[in-house]
Design a protein around this motif. Structure first.
Motif, PDB file in Angstrom:
ATOM      1  N   HIS A   1       0.720  -1.155  -0.024  1.00 11.86           N
ATOM      2  CA  HIS A   1       0.072   0.000  -0.129  1.00 11.86           C
ATOM      3  C   HIS A   1       0.914   1.381   0.062  1.00 11.86           C
ATOM      4  O   HIS A   1       0.578   2.212  -0.614  1.00 11.86           O
ATOM      5  N   GLN A   2       1.952   1.167   0.810  1.00 13.94           N
ATOM      6  CA  GLN A   2       2.787   2.304   0.924  1.00 13.94           C
ATOM      7  C   GLN A   2       3.675   2.618  -0.274  1.00 13.94           C
ATOM      8  O   GLN A   2       3.755   3.732  -0.683  1.00 13.94           O
ATOM      9  N   ILE A   3       4.382   1.523  -0.714  1.00 15.73           N
ATOM     10  CA  ILE A   3       5.175   1.867  -1.885  1.00 15.73           C
ATOM     11  C   ILE A   3       4.564   2.289  -3.215  1.00 15.73           C
ATOM     12  O   ILE A   3       5.150   2.747  -3.843  1.00 15.73           O
TER      13      ILE A   3
ATOM     14  N   ALA B   1       5.405   5.504  -4.991  1.00 20.13           N
ATOM     15  CA  ALA B   1       5.621   5.342  -6.390  1.00 20.13           C
ATOM     16  C   ALA B   1       4.973   6.344  -7.342  1.00 20.13           C
ATOM     17  O   ALA B   1       5.410   6.878  -8.329  1.00 20.13           O
ATOM     18  N   MET B   2       3.937   6.526  -7.066  1.00 15.68           N
ATOM     19  CA  MET B   2       2.866   7.418  -7.667  1.00 15.68           C
ATOM     20  C   MET B   2       2.964   8.816  -7.345  1.00 15.68           C
ATOM     21  O   MET B   2       1.974   9.719  -7.767  1.00 15.68           O
ATOM     22  N   GLY B   3       3.597   9.382  -6.472  1.00 15.45           N
ATOM     23  CA  GLY B   3       3.948  10.608  -5.882  1.00 15.45           C
ATOM     24  C   GLY B   3       3.397  11.051  -4.690  1.00 15.45           C
ATOM     25  O   GLY B   3       3.458  12.283  -4.085  1.00 15.45           O
ATOM     26  N   GLY B   4       2.812  10.066  -3.596  1.00 16.21           N
ATOM     27  CA  GLY B   4       2.586  10.465  -2.358  1.00 16.21           C
ATOM     28  C   GLY B   4       3.610  10.325  -1.445  1.00 16.21           C
ATOM     29  O   GLY B   4       4.883  10.183  -1.675  1.00 16.21           O
ATOM     30  N   THR B   5       3.396  10.415  -0.202  1.00 15.85           N
ATOM     31  CA  THR B   5       4.416  10.629   0.843  1.00 15.85           C
ATOM     32  C   THR B   5       4.279   9.338   1.942  1.00 15.85           C
ATOM     33  O   THR B   5       2.951   9.334   2.462  1.00 15.85           O
ATOM     34  N   VAL B   6       5.043   8.745   2.191  1.00 16.93           N
ATOM     35  CA  VAL B   6       5.153   7.800   3.243  1.00 16.93           C
ATOM     36  C   VAL B   6       6.089   8.158   4.421  1.00 16.93           C
ATOM     37  O   VAL B   6       7.339   8.496   4.093  1.00 16.93           O
ATOM     38  N   GLU B   7       5.706   8.045   5.766  1.00 19.72           N
ATOM     39  CA  GLU B   7       6.589   8.365   6.728  1.00 19.72           C
ATOM     40  C   GLU B   7       6.287   7.425   8.017  1.00 19.72           C
ATOM     41  O   GLU B   7       5.485   6.687   8.144  1.00 19.72           O
ATOM     42  N   LYS B   8       7.318   7.537   8.831  1.00 21.96           N
ATOM     43  CA  LYS B   8       7.242   7.022  10.125  1.00 21.96           C
ATOM     44  C   LYS B   8       6.267   7.829  11.007  1.00 21.96           C
ATOM     45  O   LYS B   8       6.527   9.036  11.002  1.00 21.96           O
ATOM     46  N   PHE B   9       4.854   7.359  11.256  1.00 17.65           N
ATOM     47  CA  PHE B   9       3.769   8.099  11.747  1.00 17.65           C
ATOM     48  C   PHE B   9       4.283   8.347  13.049  1.00 17.65           C
ATOM     49  O   PHE B   9       4.383   7.689  14.079  1.00 17.65           O
TER      50      PHE B   9
ATOM     51  N   ARG C   1      -1.584  11.259   0.218  1.00 22.35           N
ATOM     52  CA  ARG C   1      -1.893  10.511  -0.885  1.00 22.35           C
ATOM     53  C   ARG C   1      -1.486  11.064  -2.266  1.00 22.35           C
ATOM     54  O   ARG C   1      -1.447  12.304  -2.608  1.00 22.35           O
ATOM     55  N   PRO C   2      -1.297  10.207  -3.332  1.00 22.91           N
ATOM     56  CA  PRO C   2      -0.973  10.877  -4.697  1.00 22.91           C
ATOM     57  C   PRO C   2      -2.239  11.212  -5.412  1.00 22.91           C
ATOM     58  O   PRO C   2      -3.588  11.081  -4.830  1.00 22.91           O
TER      59      PRO C   2
ATOM     60  N   ALA D   1      -6.117   4.512   4.999  1.00 27.84           N
ATOM     61  CA  ALA D   1      -6.169   3.327   5.529  1.00 27.84           C
ATOM     62  C   ALA D   1      -6.486   2.504   4.071  1.00 27.84           C
ATOM     63  O   ALA D   1      -5.717   1.174   4.076  1.00 27.84           O
ATOM     64  N   ALA D   2      -7.217   2.733   3.240  1.00 29.85           N
ATOM     65  CA  ALA D   2      -7.468   2.197   1.925  1.00 29.85           C
ATOM     66  C   ALA D   2      -7.638   2.900   0.892  1.00 29.85           C
ATOM     67  O   ALA D   2      -8.356   3.995   1.046  1.00 29.85           O
ATOM     68  N   LEU D   3      -6.905   2.653  -0.236  1.00 32.46           N
ATOM     69  CA  LEU D   3      -6.808   3.757  -1.373  1.00 32.46           C
ATOM     70  C   LEU D   3      -7.397   2.894  -2.789  1.00 32.46           C
ATOM     71  O   LEU D   3      -7.015   1.718  -2.843  1.00 32.46           O
ATOM     72  N   VAL D   4      -7.994   3.665  -3.395  1.00 35.20           N
ATOM     73  CA  VAL D   4      -8.273   3.184  -5.020  1.00 35.20           C
ATOM     74  C   VAL D   4      -7.804   4.138  -6.002  1.00 35.20           C
ATOM     75  O   VAL D   4      -7.787   5.227  -5.809  1.00 35.20           O
TER      76      VAL D   4
END
Length: 226
Positions: free
Chosen positions: A97-99, A103-111, A142-143, A158-161
């Motif tokens: 979900h995170q990668i 990859a699509m331009g969003g941000t993933v961080e240690k919350f 999110r991207p 928590a869930a994306l489409v």
């Protein structure tokens, strides 16, 4: 329908004999849905030669952070963009979900809010869905084009489409309670705060909606596409 499982981590050695590895868990979760599976251990740099090798793709969880500097991260991000551009359906779970978001331009961080461990309740379009979770990292931005379909107060995304191209879930529908308990007894000690693990233990054995999310994943893979 042949699904390529892109394996980005391994279950702990001490739990693997009984629970299997991550691809085994997904094969059990998605059994009896008309799907077959082929595994590519991308963490070990085993990548498909072409995105059309399989009719759908699924990215597993991992103990790695999507933002960390591992050899497989950049090639996997490139593969994700290629899969999505080609219109081959893609599912991501936890790290997956995170990668995909990254990859699509969003941000993933240690919350900064810490960990989610064990049974968590999510709002999926007004329906409460309980799933096991095991994460500290989150998609914090999110991207563009990603739509939230599951959330709670702790985890906004928590869930994306992504249209009919990708469906991703932060929680672990493939993790049975026994595996979560095993993680608490192995990887959790000294890492996850004890009060969180004790709270998670109180919910072991309670009903969850993993089967419903399995149905949704299978429907996503199998739905007609132009």
């Amino acid at each position: 329908m042949l699904i390529g499982i892109l394996q980005t981590g391994q279950s702990p050695d001490i739990l693997r004999a009984e629970a299997g590895d991550y691809p085994d868990m997904f094969a059990r979760l998605l059994a009896n849905h008309g799907l077959t599976f082929r595994t590519y251990h991308v963490e070990a740099m085993e990548f498909p030669a072409d995105v059309q090798e399989c009719e759908g793709w699924l990215i597993t969880g991992s103990r790695h952070g999507a933002y960390e500097d591992h050899p497989f991260i950049k090639p996997l991000e490139a593969l994700i963009r290629e899969i999505i551009a080609a219109g081959v359906p893609l599912v991501g779970i936890c790290f997956g979900h995170q990668i995909i978001a990254q990859a699509m331009g969003g941000t993933v961080e240690k919350f900064p809010g810490g960990w989610a461990v064990g049974a968590q309740d999510y709002d999926f379009g007004g329906e409460t869905v309980t799933l096991n979770a095991w994460h500290q990292d989150q998609v914090t931005r999110r991207p563009e084009g990603a739509e939230v379909v599951g959330c709670n107060a702790f985890c906004e995304n928590a869930a994306l489409v992504y249209g009919d191209r990708a469906f991703t879930v932060q929680a672990h529908p493939e993790f049975p309670d026994s595996f979560v308990e095993g993680l608490m007894n192995t990887r959790g000690k000294g890492v996850v705060p004890d009060p969180l693990m004790e709270a998670a233990r109180t919910r072991l054995g309670q009903p969850n909606q993993s089967a419903a999310i399995a149905d949704r994943i299978a429907e996503f893979f199998l739905k007609p596409r132009s």
